[in-house]
Every structure is written in structure tokens, then in C-alpha cells.
Scaffold this motif. Sequence first.
Motif, PDB file in Angstrom:
ATOM      1  N   CYS A   4       0.844  -1.195   0.000  1.00  0.00           N
ATOM      2  CA  CYS A   4       0.000   0.000   0.000  1.00  0.00           C
ATOM      3  C   CYS A   4       0.877   1.242   0.000  1.00  0.00           C
ATOM      4  CB  CYS A   4      -0.907   0.021   1.222  1.00  0.00           C
ATOM      5  SG  CYS A   4      -2.177  -1.231   1.161  1.00  0.00           S
ATOM      6  N   VAL A   5       0.439   2.252  -0.722  1.00  0.00           N
ATOM      7  CA  VAL A   5       1.183   3.496  -0.856  1.00  0.00           C
ATOM      8  C   VAL A   5       0.349   4.629  -0.275  1.00  0.00           C
ATOM      9  CG1 VAL A   5       2.123   5.143  -2.506  1.00  0.00           C
ATOM     10  CG2 VAL A   5       2.348   2.699  -2.933  1.00  0.00           C
ATOM     11  N   LEU A   6       0.911   5.331   0.684  1.00  0.00           N
ATOM     12  CA  LEU A   6       0.252   6.506   1.245  1.00  0.00           C
ATOM     13  C   LEU A   6       1.011   7.741   0.786  1.00  0.00           C
ATOM     14  CD1 LEU A   6      -0.328   5.310   4.914  1.00  0.00           C
ATOM     15  CD2 LEU A   6      -2.012   5.465   3.084  1.00  0.00           C
ATOM     16  N   PRO A   7       0.325   8.703   0.183  1.00  0.00           N
ATOM     17  CA  PRO A   7       1.038   9.911  -0.245  1.00  0.00           C
ATOM     18  C   PRO A   7       1.436  10.756   0.959  1.00  0.00           C
ATOM     19  CG  PRO A   7      -1.319  10.130  -0.640  1.00  0.00           C
ATOM     20  CD  PRO A   7      -1.088   8.723  -0.144  1.00  0.00           C
ATOM     21  N   HIS A   8       2.576  11.438   0.820  1.00  0.00           N
ATOM     22  CA  HIS A   8       2.974  12.387   1.864  1.00  0.00           C
ATOM     23  C   HIS A   8       2.013  13.567   1.786  1.00  0.00           C
ATOM     24  CE1 HIS A   8       5.413  14.527   4.675  1.00  0.00           C
ATOM     25  NE2 HIS A   8       5.613  15.515   3.833  1.00  0.00           N
ATOM     26  N   GLN A   9       1.750  14.210   2.895  1.00  0.00           N
ATOM     27  CA  GLN A   9       0.739  15.274   2.938  1.00  0.00           C
ATOM     28  C   GLN A   9       1.136  16.551   2.190  1.00  0.00           C
ATOM     29  OE1 GLN A   9       0.480  15.550   7.161  1.00  0.00           O
ATOM     30  NE2 GLN A   9       1.952  17.223   7.301  1.00  0.00           N
ATOM     31  N   HIS A  10       2.417  16.725   1.888  1.00  0.00           N
ATOM     32  CA  HIS A  10       2.880  17.903   1.152  1.00  0.00           C
ATOM     33  C   HIS A  10       3.472  17.488  -0.190  1.00  0.00           C
ATOM     34  CE1 HIS A  10       3.632  19.188   5.507  1.00  0.00           C
ATOM     35  NE2 HIS A  10       2.542  19.815   5.115  1.00  0.00           N
ATOM     36  N   ARG A  11       3.542  18.437  -1.100  1.00  0.00           N
ATOM     37  CA  ARG A  11       4.200  18.173  -2.386  1.00  0.00           C
ATOM     38  C   ARG A  11       5.682  17.924  -2.158  1.00  0.00           C
ATOM     39  NH1 ARG A  11       1.808  18.825  -7.003  1.00  0.00           N
ATOM     40  NH2 ARG A  11      -0.152  19.937  -7.146  1.00  0.00           N
TER      41      ARG A  11
ATOM     42  N   HIS B  66      12.493  16.100  -1.957  1.00  0.00           N
ATOM     43  CA  HIS B  66      12.388  16.459  -0.542  1.00  0.00           C
ATOM     44  C   HIS B  66      11.055  17.171  -0.322  1.00  0.00           C
ATOM     45  CE1 HIS B  66      13.749  17.652   3.436  1.00  0.00           C
ATOM     46  NE2 HIS B  66      13.410  18.901   3.149  1.00  0.00           N
ATOM     47  N   CYS B  67      10.473  16.998   0.854  1.00  0.00           N
ATOM     48  CA  CYS B  67       9.196  17.643   1.171  1.00  0.00           C
ATOM     49  C   CYS B  67       9.309  19.157   1.014  1.00  0.00           C
ATOM     50  CB  CYS B  67       8.792  17.302   2.600  1.00  0.00           C
ATOM     51  SG  CYS B  67       7.345  18.228   3.166  1.00  0.00           S
ATOM     52  N   SER B  68       8.326  19.743   0.323  1.00  0.00           N
ATOM     53  CA  SER B  68       8.330  21.192   0.069  1.00  0.00           C
ATOM     54  C   SER B  68       8.093  22.013   1.340  1.00  0.00           C
ATOM     55  CB  SER B  68       7.277  21.551  -0.979  1.00  0.00           C
ATOM     56  OG  SER B  68       5.982  21.212  -0.512  1.00  0.00           O
ATOM     57  N   HIS B  69       7.643  21.370   2.418  1.00  0.00           N
ATOM     58  CA  HIS B  69       7.458  22.049   3.703  1.00  0.00           C
ATOM     59  C   HIS B  69       8.552  21.665   4.697  1.00  0.00           C
ATOM     60  CE1 HIS B  69       3.389  22.793   2.123  1.00  0.00           C
ATOM     61  NE2 HIS B  69       3.422  23.844   2.938  1.00  0.00           N
TER      62      HIS B  69
END
Length: 102
Positions: free
Chosen positions: A11-18, A60-63
Motif C-alpha cells: 500500500c502506498v500513502l502519499p505524503h501530505q505535502h508536495r 524532498h518535502c516542500s514544507h
Amino acid sequence: GALPKDSRGDCVLPHQHRMRMIEADKEGMSMRIVNCRAVYHTQKVCDRCTEPIWDRVFYHCSHDCDVDFCAGCHEELQGVLDEFFAGSSKSSSSSSRVGEGD
């Protein structure tokens, strides 16, 4: 299924930020040649495959959360999520979405 799955069936869960593309050479990360290949000292580990990230390009997470993906994992995950959401929008286009018209 309710969650998208990758080629391994996980299962793949997207990260909450771009995720933001990082180019190690433009960030001033040191590079050396190992076995005729440019290797960058990013000090990052891919949060999916858990391998050190040595490539010039990674994500890398944009946040600025502590979330990083190597280019290969990012490409695969993005493809899985794009396919999943494209399929979801086709099946939900004929039905009302929660919150619409409220």
C-alpha cells in the motif's frame, strides 16, 4: 481497494505535502567520481527503499518535513498515485462527491 498499491503489492500513502525536486550540484553538495559515476554526498536516505541517496536529483518535502525519496522511488510512487487518482475520478464522476453543493 481503498489504497493504491505499488508493483510489489505494498500500500502506498502519499505524503501530505508536495515533494520538491532537489539538484544536489545546485545545492552545493559535494560530488566525487566512484566507478566512473558521479556520486553526491547528500546525507539523505530514501524513505521508501531506505537506501542512501547518492544521485544528483532527489525529492524532498516542500514544507521541509524529514521526508526524502530517491528519483526512482519518487517516479514509481508518482505513477502509482497518478493512476490511482485517475481511476478514482473516473468512477466518482458519475456520483456526487462528499461536500459538493453543501
